[in-house]
Scaffold this motif. Structure first.
Motif, short mmCIF file in Angstrom:
data_model
loop_
_atom_site.label_atom_id
_atom_site.label_comp_id
_atom_site.label_asym_id
_atom_site.label_seq_id
_atom_site.Cartn_x
_atom_site.Cartn_y
_atom_site.Cartn_z
N THR A 1 18.25 81.70 76.92
CA THR A 1 18.06 80.89 75.72
C THR A 1 19.41 80.56 75.12
OG1 THR A 1 15.93 81.93 75.24
CG2 THR A 1 17.04 80.85 73.40
N SER A 2 19.64 79.29 74.79
CA SER A 2 20.86 78.91 74.07
C SER A 2 20.52 78.78 72.59
CB SER A 2 21.45 77.61 74.61
OG SER A 2 20.50 76.55 74.56
N VAL A 3 21.45 79.21 71.74
CA VAL A 3 21.24 79.25 70.29
C VAL A 3 22.37 78.48 69.61
CG1 VAL A 3 20.90 80.73 68.28
CG2 VAL A 3 20.16 81.52 70.54
N TYR A 4 22.00 77.65 68.62
CA TYR A 4 22.95 76.81 67.92
C TYR A 4 22.79 77.06 66.42
CZ TYR A 4 22.06 74.54 72.42
OH TYR A 4 21.86 74.29 73.76
N GLY A 5 23.83 77.59 65.77
CA GLY A 5 23.71 78.00 64.37
C GLY A 5 24.65 77.30 63.42
N LEU B 1 30.47 75.58 65.03
CA LEU B 1 29.20 75.81 65.70
C LEU B 1 29.15 77.26 66.18
CD1 LEU B 1 26.52 74.94 67.06
CD2 LEU B 1 27.88 74.39 69.10
N HIS B 2 28.16 77.99 65.71
CA HIS B 2 27.89 79.32 66.26
C HIS B 2 26.98 79.12 67.47
CE1 HIS B 2 27.01 83.64 66.42
NE2 HIS B 2 25.75 83.28 66.65
N PHE B 3 27.44 79.57 68.64
CA PHE B 3 26.73 79.32 69.89
C PHE B 3 26.48 80.63 70.63
CE2 PHE B 3 26.80 78.37 74.49
CZ PHE B 3 25.70 77.53 74.56
N GLU B 4 25.25 80.82 71.09
CA GLU B 4 24.88 82.04 71.80
C GLU B 4 24.18 81.72 73.12
OE1 GLU B 4 22.36 84.58 69.52
OE2 GLU B 4 23.61 84.51 67.72
N ILE B 5 24.25 82.67 74.04
CA ILE B 5 23.38 82.72 75.20
C ILE B 5 22.65 84.06 75.15
CG2 ILE B 5 23.24 82.83 77.71
CD1 ILE B 5 23.89 80.07 76.78
N ARG B 6 21.33 84.01 75.23
CA ARG B 6 20.52 85.23 75.21
C ARG B 6 19.64 85.31 76.46
NH1 ARG B 6 17.95 85.64 69.06
NH2 ARG B 6 19.90 85.29 67.90
N ASP B 7 19.31 86.52 76.84
CA ASP B 7 18.26 86.71 77.82
C ASP B 7 16.93 86.43 77.13
OD1 ASP B 7 17.38 88.12 80.53
OD2 ASP B 7 16.12 88.91 78.91
N LEU C 1 24.25 87.81 75.28
CA LEU C 1 25.18 87.82 76.40
C LEU C 1 26.44 87.06 76.00
CD1 LEU C 1 22.59 86.86 79.17
CD2 LEU C 1 23.27 89.16 78.47
N ASP C 2 27.52 87.28 76.72
CA ASP C 2 28.79 86.63 76.38
C ASP C 2 28.78 85.18 76.87
OD1 ASP C 2 31.35 85.84 75.84
OD2 ASP C 2 32.32 87.55 76.81
N PRO C 3 28.72 84.18 75.98
CA PRO C 3 28.70 82.78 76.42
C PRO C 3 29.99 82.34 77.10
CG PRO C 3 28.00 83.00 74.13
CD PRO C 3 28.62 84.30 74.52
N GLY D 1 27.34 92.62 76.62
CA GLY D 1 26.05 92.24 76.07
C GLY D 1 25.45 93.39 75.29
N PHE D 2 24.49 93.06 74.40
CA PHE D 2 23.86 94.12 73.60
C PHE D 2 22.54 93.63 73.05
CE2 PHE D 2 26.40 91.68 70.61
CZ PHE D 2 25.58 91.54 69.51
N SER D 3 21.75 94.59 72.62
CA SER D 3 20.48 94.31 71.96
C SER D 3 20.71 94.20 70.46
CB SER D 3 19.48 95.43 72.25
OG SER D 3 18.35 95.33 71.43
#
Length: 567
Positions: free
Chosen positions: A90-94, A150-156, A163-165, A265-267
């Motif tokens: 999942t990509s996240v845009y904040g 832009l805050h950007f993430e990659i998640r499982d 996870l580290d984008p 990566g972390f929960s």
């Protein structure tokens, strides 16, 4: 049938599709923050991409997928977008300023449906599918943002682990700079170790010399017993002056590695464990992050490999050669070597405690006027707990210093303080506050009145607490409007702006109506201004409308502001 086909199309290749992400922006990528950068009470869960100091940059979906979640909040990520992709990520845009037209209309409908500015909506795969490179939003500065980016993430997707984008964008971002070491710390384990005759931590600054080498330690270290070490360091990148978190830390003794941490990566439910990854007291007192190279027993972070949890047993009178190696994602490395001397000396007993709190047990501490309860799993290590009490005529109870030094709690603990006087009839107005060393009232903690006491949740020890009360309602004033005669008639242009503030417990809720129907007021935590933009689909022109706006603080005190306006 079309919905089913769309869903199958999106997830048919879930296990076999290897995603090649595009950039979420069409400008050169420069970071203002990296993954797992150290923050107050949490790890940074993504990368912050600079937007050239402005808002409104187009944001694109990094791959095919669908909008799985939309969040709108005055704090946190502000306006946020979540896109699930067929590869199981999942990509996240904040911190967005706005969404594209299709998403924006959906968001407004949901806000009016829920009658709330703040929403958190989860969507089905068939509702809003998107293509790689499709414009989905515009960059901004909403929520807990300190400037446009832009805050950007990659998640499982399945676990939601962060996870580290940067792993996916290494080729687009240049980095030839090694981590920058700033300090070394040594920590004797209470009752089991000693450094230079004391049980206090020893911290020493380190600087990079013009020669390219690091300065030596100014104070020699003589130690005996069980010792832990820590390091203060930041990473650097090309073309920016920003500082970042360090990905890999290794510690060796006499040539043998005894500790390694790697923040890959972390929960999210472990993010507050940054307070055991770093030295919490030093951060609270001096705003300085030292990364601890040992693992406290309550630390469940997945970052580590270690021998003896990273602790060193100094049991021989000889030199011990200590070596740190730091590395970033690009393989840039820095090293720092120093020597400590094993010197037999008396291991001191910690000063007297009111009670030792055990990290893996339920803990309770009670007096006639104070009680503390900390459930199992909320401490990272045993704590020598202290409590002191001072009388006060400025508040409704004595002032309690809940432990001499700051100690983090993973979730929370519960404090109960008995009132010494109880003159207020509306018991909802009572709450705990923090006070400074001059006994001046500080931030609101809150709580609930119960049988002559206030019960509240706390997230750390080391606080000075007492009972106060919030008896004042929030204030609401209009901005940039004019009036006509005695009757309050707003004559705005295209929006209504109200300034809303509270003296103590803070504005908890607000609600606006126009002609008795919900009106969507927007707001952001960085400003006391709350705004309603005229909506032609919901307002008739040329007639007088009635605005009613109610703001309520955390103690239930309310203010109602009314005005007429013509659209």
């Amino acid at each position: 049938m079309n919905k089913i086909i769309t869903t199958i199309f999106l997830f048919l290749s879930l296990n076999s599709f290897a995603q090649d992400y595009r950039s979420p922006l069409d400008i050169p990528l420069l970071l203002s923050a990296n993954f797992c950068e150290l923050r107050n009470n949490h790890f940074h869960s993504g990368i912050d991409i600079k937007t050239q100091g402005v808002e409104g940059k187009p944001i694109y979906s990094v791959a095919d997928g669908y909008i799985s979640r939309i969040g709108v909040s005055p704090s946190g990520y502000g306006l946020a977008l979540y896109i699930d992709h067929p590869n199981g990520q999942t990509s996240v845009y904040g911190h967005l300023s706005s969404y594209n037209v299709r998403i924006g209309e959906y968001v407004k409908q949901e806000q009016y449906k829920q009658e709330s500015f703040r929403i958190d909506v989860k969507l089905k795969p068939y509702q809003i599918p998107v293509k790689k490179g499709e414009l989905v939003a515009y960059s901004g500065n909403t929520g807990g943002s300190g400037g446009p980016h832009l805050h950007f993430e990659i998640r499982d997707t399945k676990t939601e682990n962060a996870l580290d984008p940067l792993v996916y964008y290494k080729k687009l971002i240049s980095d030839n700079k090694s981590p920058d070491i700033k300090g070394i710390a040594a920590y004797p384990v209470p009752g089991r170790g000693v450094i230079n005759g004391t049980i206090l931590p020893l911290r020493q600054a380190v600087s990079l010399l013009k020669s390219g080498e690091y300065s030596g330690l100014k104070q020699s270290i003589e130690a005996w017993g069980l010792i832990g070490f820590g390091i203060k360091a930041y990473d650097r990148m090309d073309a920016t002056s920003n500082i970042y978190g360090v990905r890999v830390v290794k510690l060796s003794v006499d040539g043998k590695q005894i500790f390694k941490s790697e923040t890959a990566g972390f929960s999210f439910d472990q993010s507050r464990m940054i307070n055991t990854f770093t030295e919490f007291a030093e951060w609270r007192l001096n705003k300085s992050f030292y990364m601890q190279s040992f693992i406290e027993p309550g630390n469940k972070l997945p970052f580590y490999s270690a021998v003896n949890s990273g602790y060193i047993n100094i049991d021989e009178e000889r030199p011990y050669k200590i070596s740190y190696e730091l590395e970033d994602l690009y393989g840039n490395k820095s090293t720092y070597d120093f020597t400590i001397r094993g010197q037999k000396q008396n291991i001191l007993t910690p000063s007297a405690c009111n009670q030792v709190l055990i990290w893996d047990e339920d803990n309770k501490y009670n007096t006639d006027q104070f009680s503390l309860s900390i459930s199992k799993g909320n401490l990272y290590n045993d704590v020598c707990f202290t409590l002191s009490q001072a009388s006060s005529t400025d508040f409704f109870s004595d002032i309690f210093t809940v432990n001499k030094t700051p100690v983090p709690l993973d979730k929370s603990g519960e404090v109960t303080i008995k009132l010494s006087s109880d003159p207020i009839s509306n018991k909802k107005q009572y709450g705990l506050v923090q006070v400074n060393n001059n006994n001046k009232r500080g931030s609101w903690v809150g709580g609930t009145y119960k049988n002559g006491s206030v019960v509240a949740s706390i997230r750390e020890l080391g606080l000075r607490l007492t009972v106060s009360a919030d008896t004042e309602a929030p204030t609401v004033t209009r901005i940039e409007s004019s009036t006509s005669g005695k009757r309050r008639i707003i004559v705005p242009k295209d929006e209504i702006r109200l300034r809303v503030s509270d003296n103590l417990s803070g504005v908890a809720t607000f609600r606006g109506t126009i002609d008795g129907k919900f009106a969507l007021f927007t707001h952001d935590m960085k400003s006391p201004i709350i705004t309603y933009k005229f909506d032609p689909a919901r307002l008739k022109k040329g007639i007088t409308h009635k605005l009613v706006f109610t703001a309520t603080d955390a103690c239930g005190n309310s203010t109602q502001y009314t005005a007429d306006f013509v659209y």
